[in-house]
Design a protein around this motif. Structure first.
Motif, PDB file in Angstrom:
ATOM      1  N   GLU A   1       0.823  -1.279  -0.074  1.00 33.05           N
ATOM      2  CA  GLU A   1      -0.542   0.138   0.037  1.00 33.05           C
ATOM      3  C   GLU A   1       0.781   1.508   0.037  1.00 33.05           C
ATOM      4  OE1 GLU A   1      -2.873   0.075   3.197  1.00 33.05           O
ATOM      5  OE2 GLU A   1      -2.354   2.622   2.823  1.00 33.05           O
TER       6      GLU A   1
ATOM      7  N   LEU B   1       1.428   6.745  -7.257  1.00 31.11           N
ATOM      8  CA  LEU B   1       0.483   7.459  -6.615  1.00 31.11           C
ATOM      9  C   LEU B   1       0.936   8.837  -6.895  1.00 31.11           C
ATOM     10  CD1 LEU B   1      -2.734   5.405  -6.490  1.00 31.11           C
ATOM     11  CD2 LEU B   1      -1.317   6.166  -8.726  1.00 31.11           C
ATOM     12  N   GLY B   2       2.068   9.177  -6.005  1.00 32.99           N
ATOM     13  CA  GLY B   2       2.243  10.650  -5.824  1.00 32.99           C
ATOM     14  C   GLY B   2       2.164  11.292  -4.838  1.00 32.99           C
ATOM     15  N   ALA B   3       2.856  10.144  -3.873  1.00 38.54           N
ATOM     16  CA  ALA B   3       2.513  10.811  -2.296  1.00 38.54           C
ATOM     17  C   ALA B   3       4.132  11.219  -1.525  1.00 38.54           C
ATOM     18  CB  ALA B   3       2.095   9.697  -1.353  1.00 38.54           C
ATOM     19  N   THR B   4       4.514  11.879  -1.378  1.00 42.20           N
ATOM     20  CA  THR B   4       6.106  12.555  -1.157  1.00 42.20           C
ATOM     21  C   THR B   4       5.820  11.845   0.393  1.00 42.20           C
ATOM     22  OG1 THR B   4       5.109  13.825  -0.140  1.00 42.20           O
ATOM     23  CG2 THR B   4       6.001  14.402  -2.281  1.00 42.20           C
ATOM     24  N   ARG B   5       7.164  11.660   0.692  1.00 43.28           N
ATOM     25  CA  ARG B   5       7.720  11.216   1.406  1.00 43.28           C
ATOM     26  C   ARG B   5       6.918  11.769   2.991  1.00 43.28           C
ATOM     27  NH1 ARG B   5      14.384  10.452   2.667  1.00 43.28           N
ATOM     28  NH2 ARG B   5      14.494   9.085   0.804  1.00 43.28           N
ATOM     29  N   ARG B   6       7.048  13.039   3.250  1.00 44.81           N
ATOM     30  CA  ARG B   6       5.917  13.931   4.166  1.00 44.81           C
ATOM     31  C   ARG B   6       5.169  12.929   4.892  1.00 44.81           C
ATOM     32  NH1 ARG B   6       5.987  20.436   5.256  1.00 44.81           N
ATOM     33  NH2 ARG B   6       7.947  19.688   4.414  1.00 44.81           N
ATOM     34  N   GLU B   7       3.974  13.194   3.975  1.00 38.70           N
ATOM     35  CA  GLU B   7       2.503  12.265   3.498  1.00 38.70           C
ATOM     36  C   GLU B   7       2.352  11.354   3.462  1.00 38.70           C
ATOM     37  OE1 GLU B   7       0.964  15.349  -0.484  1.00 38.70           O
ATOM     38  OE2 GLU B   7       2.070  13.580  -0.655  1.00 38.70           O
TER      39      GLU B   7
ATOM     40  N   LEU C   1       2.648   1.641  -3.297  1.00 44.38           N
ATOM     41  CA  LEU C   1       0.899   2.055  -4.071  1.00 44.38           C
ATOM     42  C   LEU C   1       1.347   3.856  -4.140  1.00 44.38           C
ATOM     43  CD1 LEU C   1      -0.590   1.733  -6.201  1.00 44.38           C
ATOM     44  CD2 LEU C   1      -2.787   1.556  -4.123  1.00 44.38           C
ATOM     45  N   ARG C   2       0.617   4.268  -3.258  1.00 45.40           N
ATOM     46  CA  ARG C   2       0.446   5.653  -2.555  1.00 45.40           C
ATOM     47  C   ARG C   2       2.007   6.338  -2.999  1.00 45.40           C
ATOM     48  NH1 ARG C   2      -3.250   6.765   1.451  1.00 45.40           N
ATOM     49  NH2 ARG C   2      -4.163   5.347   2.180  1.00 45.40           N
ATOM     50  N   LYS C   3       2.742   5.884  -3.118  1.00 43.62           N
ATOM     51  CA  LYS C   3       3.768   6.323  -3.471  1.00 43.62           C
ATOM     52  C   LYS C   3       4.031   6.585  -4.918  1.00 43.62           C
ATOM     53  CE  LYS C   3       7.880   6.934   0.349  1.00 43.62           C
ATOM     54  NZ  LYS C   3       9.156   7.248   0.288  1.00 43.62           N
TER      55      LYS C   3
ATOM     56  N   GLN D   1       0.844  10.331   7.172  1.00 42.42           N
ATOM     57  CA  GLN D   1      -0.678   9.264   7.121  1.00 42.42           C
ATOM     58  C   GLN D   1      -0.535   8.641   8.235  1.00 42.42           C
ATOM     59  OE1 GLN D   1      -0.705   7.033   3.895  1.00 42.42           O
ATOM     60  NE2 GLN D   1      -1.919   4.925   5.033  1.00 42.42           N
TER      61      GLN D   1
END
Lengths: 233, 402
Positions: free
Chosen positions: B309, B316-322, B312-314, B326
């Motif tokens: 997961e 789709l564009g999740a940054t480290r901070r995001e 996947l999130r990465k 989370q």
């Protein structure tokens, strides 16, 4: 300046695994133009997974240049790459990679969350994307309530929702039966027909045959790069 | 399958936050009880009359070992009848008398009390201490002067010793000496008494001196009541001057006595309950620490479980901070839930304890706010390591994870 949405020059990628150095890509040059439909093929170990990761900005090359939509992306930081992936690339995976506890709509919304879009606009865009792949009546279903083909179409909707420069599919039919695979290939063809650039990595020749152009990799180099009859037609 | 894993996770989460629940519940219960004790004591002291203060040989607002007092304290003279006379002559003072606090056990036909305090006082006892006479009478001036062995019993003690028998006219024994019960007196309602220190009654001062044994160095004190309308600080200063004169203290030398006023008692009570509260918070922070480590462990497992997961999130564009946020938010949500549960349990426990001891108080709002903030903080702190691990994952490897 050409309209090459992907321009790769002398791309190499080496991995150091313990004592050994693996040369996954040994100098690949490739140009893919807007609204092309390209399949990348090759036997296992040919470097096509590495190629896929680099094209998808999940990995960076050891040397060489990678221009994506006019920007050099081969030397970017992790977070900058995350932003590029969010904006420019729509992934479709072999195993769908949907969040099991989220509805189809929420799954499709995910890239827009990271794009920082407001909830309401997000909902509308995600619903439109699901409609586009023929799942308007399945928005509130969870992945385990959907068939394999429907799951992959949710994944395609998710890949399209942020209007990426390229749709990047990694063995998109690897987990599907042949009938469903044909359905997914029809969807890809429709998207291509609507102007979407599609790059698909596969080892199945009959799946690759749906593309207009097939690039075959072997031992980290481009072995052949030719148009199919489809393109001629 | 997914539902089953959710249920397992629920149980796992519940066990994880148990430490946080216990820690927060302890803090809340203690805060509630301490607040109850405080308001009880403060009420009691205010009821006893704001004009009253005491002269004693030695008073400290911090606990000291009575066997190891400083030299200048040990050489202080015992509070004497002459001191009391000098204080009584002060114009700002309406009442001053030498009293004693005597520790005794009272007996009546085989019934026996705990070690309790009997005040050796005089006929104006109730005026100083407060309370109501339920039956009988207080000792007369004649009994006072003669040192008759009479006693006014505290009502709870009377009930304990006599049950349904009317105590008036009966004889109780203290140190083997017989005292005739002449009255039953009820303390001011709000008095809070720690066990073992309860007050049993009052007897004439001369009767105590002749019949009971007590340590004069610490038992004696002068009860002082300022004249109505005179501010207590003014009366205190006047009493200090009078005592220094009668004791022939040269200017510049320290006092050889202490005044104990309500402010100081309140101060002591405040300090004591604060120490108690801090000690309990320190103890319950161990539970919070254990809870925090549990959260860290479970978040580590969760991060490993959800590697794909995260990949996947990465993708789709999740940054480290995001990704970091989370997992921090998840950890904090977990501990916040634990904290809220702990607040409820702690309040219930506090109310139960207060119901048993029969006092009431509102729970301070700040303690609930603090508990909430602390439980969120624990999630953020102990979630940091697992969240950081998630944030630093390589998306390619995370997506390949089985």
């Amino acid at each position: 300046m050409s309209d090459g949405i992907i321009r790769i020059r002398d791309l190499a990628r080496r991995y150091v695994m313990g004592q050994e150095t693996v040369q996954a890509l040994r100098g690949v040059s490739l140009e893919i133009r807007r609204n092309e439909y390209v399949a990348i093929m090759g036997p296992s170990g040919s470097g096509k997974s590495t190629m896929m990761n680099v094209l998808g900005c999940l990995d960076t090359p050891t040397s060489g240049e990678y221009w994506l939509n006019g920007h050099e992306v081969s030397r970017l930081s992790d977070d900058a790459l995350a932003r590029v992936r969010n904006k420019e690339i729509g992934f479709v995976f072999q195993t769908f990679n949907l969040l099991p506890r989220a509805s189809a709509l929420s799954n499709v919304e995910l890239p827009l969350v990271y794009a920082g879009m407001r909830t309401r606009e997000r909902r509308e865009r995600a619903a439109a994307a699901l409609e586009r792949v023929g799942l308007a009546n399945r928005m509130d279903h969870r992945p385990n309530e959907l068939s394999g083909g429907q799951r992959q179409r949710v994944a395609i909707a998710r890949a399209l929702v942020n209007q990426p420069s390229i749709l990047l599919a990694d063995e998109p039919t690897g987990n599907l039966d042949s009938v469903t695979s044909e359905e997914i290939m029809r969807t890809f063809a429709e998207l291509h027909g609507q102007g979407q650039t599609v790059v698909m990595v596969t080892h199945e020749p009959d799946i690759a045959a749906h593309a207009a152009r097939v690039v075959v990799l072997r031992d980290g180099r481009v072995e052949s790069d030719r148009s199919t009859e489809r393109a001629a037609a | 399958m997914a539902a089953a894993s959710l249920r397992t996770n629920k149980l796992r989460s519940a066990l994880t936050i148990l430490g946080v629940v216990i820690g927060v519940a302890t803090v809340m219960a203690v805060a509630s009880i301490v607040q109850g004790i405080r308001s009880q004591i403060f009420n009691a002291i205010e009821v006893a009359g704001p004009q009253v203060f005491y002269v004693i040989r030695f008073f400290s607002s911090v606990p000291l070992n009575p066997d190891r007092l400083p030299y200048e304290v040990r050489i202080r003279p015992i509070v004497s009848p002459e001191d009391a006379v000098a204080v009584r002559r002060v114009p700002q003072v309406s009442y001053a008398a030498l009293w004693a606090q005597v520790n005794v056990r009272l007996e009546y036909e085989g019934e026996r009390t705990q070690m309790m305090i009997v005040y050796a006082a005089d006929d104006r006892f109730m005026e100083i201490v407060g309370g109501t006479l339920l039956s009988g009478r207080l000792f007369t001036r004649g009994e006072q002067a003669a040192g008759d062995r009479v006693i006014v019993l505290e009502s709870d003690v009377a009930r304990h010793l006599f049950g349904r028998v009317d105590p008036i006219g009966e004889v109780v024994r203290a140190n083997g000496k017989a005292f005739r019960v002449i009255g039953v007196y009820q303390q001011p309602e709000n008095i809070f008494q720690p066990p073992g220190q309860a007050m049993a009654g009052a007897i004439p001062y001369p009767a105590a001196r002749e019949n009971l044994h007590y340590d004069e160095t610490n038992a004696l004190f002068i009860a002082v009541k300022a004249r109505t309308g005179v501010p207590v600080p003014e009366a205190r200063d006047a009493v200090t001057v009078a005592l220094r004169r009668v004791r022939n203290l040269r200017p510049g030398t320290p006092n050889t006595f202490d005044l104990m006023t309500q402010d100081q008692i309140l101060d002591v009570v405040g300090k004591f309950t604060t120490y108690f509260f801090v000690a309990m918070v320190a103890l319950s922070s161990v539970a919070l620490l254990v809870g925090g480590i549990g959260v860290m462990a479970i978040m580590m497992v969760s991060v490993t479980d959800r590697t794909r997961e995260i990949g996947l999130r990465k993708a789709l564009g999740a940054t480290r901070r995001e990704v970091l946020w989370q997992f921090l938010v998840e950890a904090a949500t977990l501990t916040l839930a634990g904290g809220l549960l702990g607040i409820v349990l702690g309040l219930l426990a506090g109310e139960a304890v207060k119901a048993v001891f029969g006092f009431h108080s509102a729970v301070p709002l700040w303690s609930a706010v603090l508990a909430t903030v602390v439980s969120i903080g624990i999630g953020l702190i102990f979630g940091l390591v697992p969240a950081n691990r998630a944030a630093r994952m390589d998306p390619v490897e995370a997506l390949r994870h089985e």
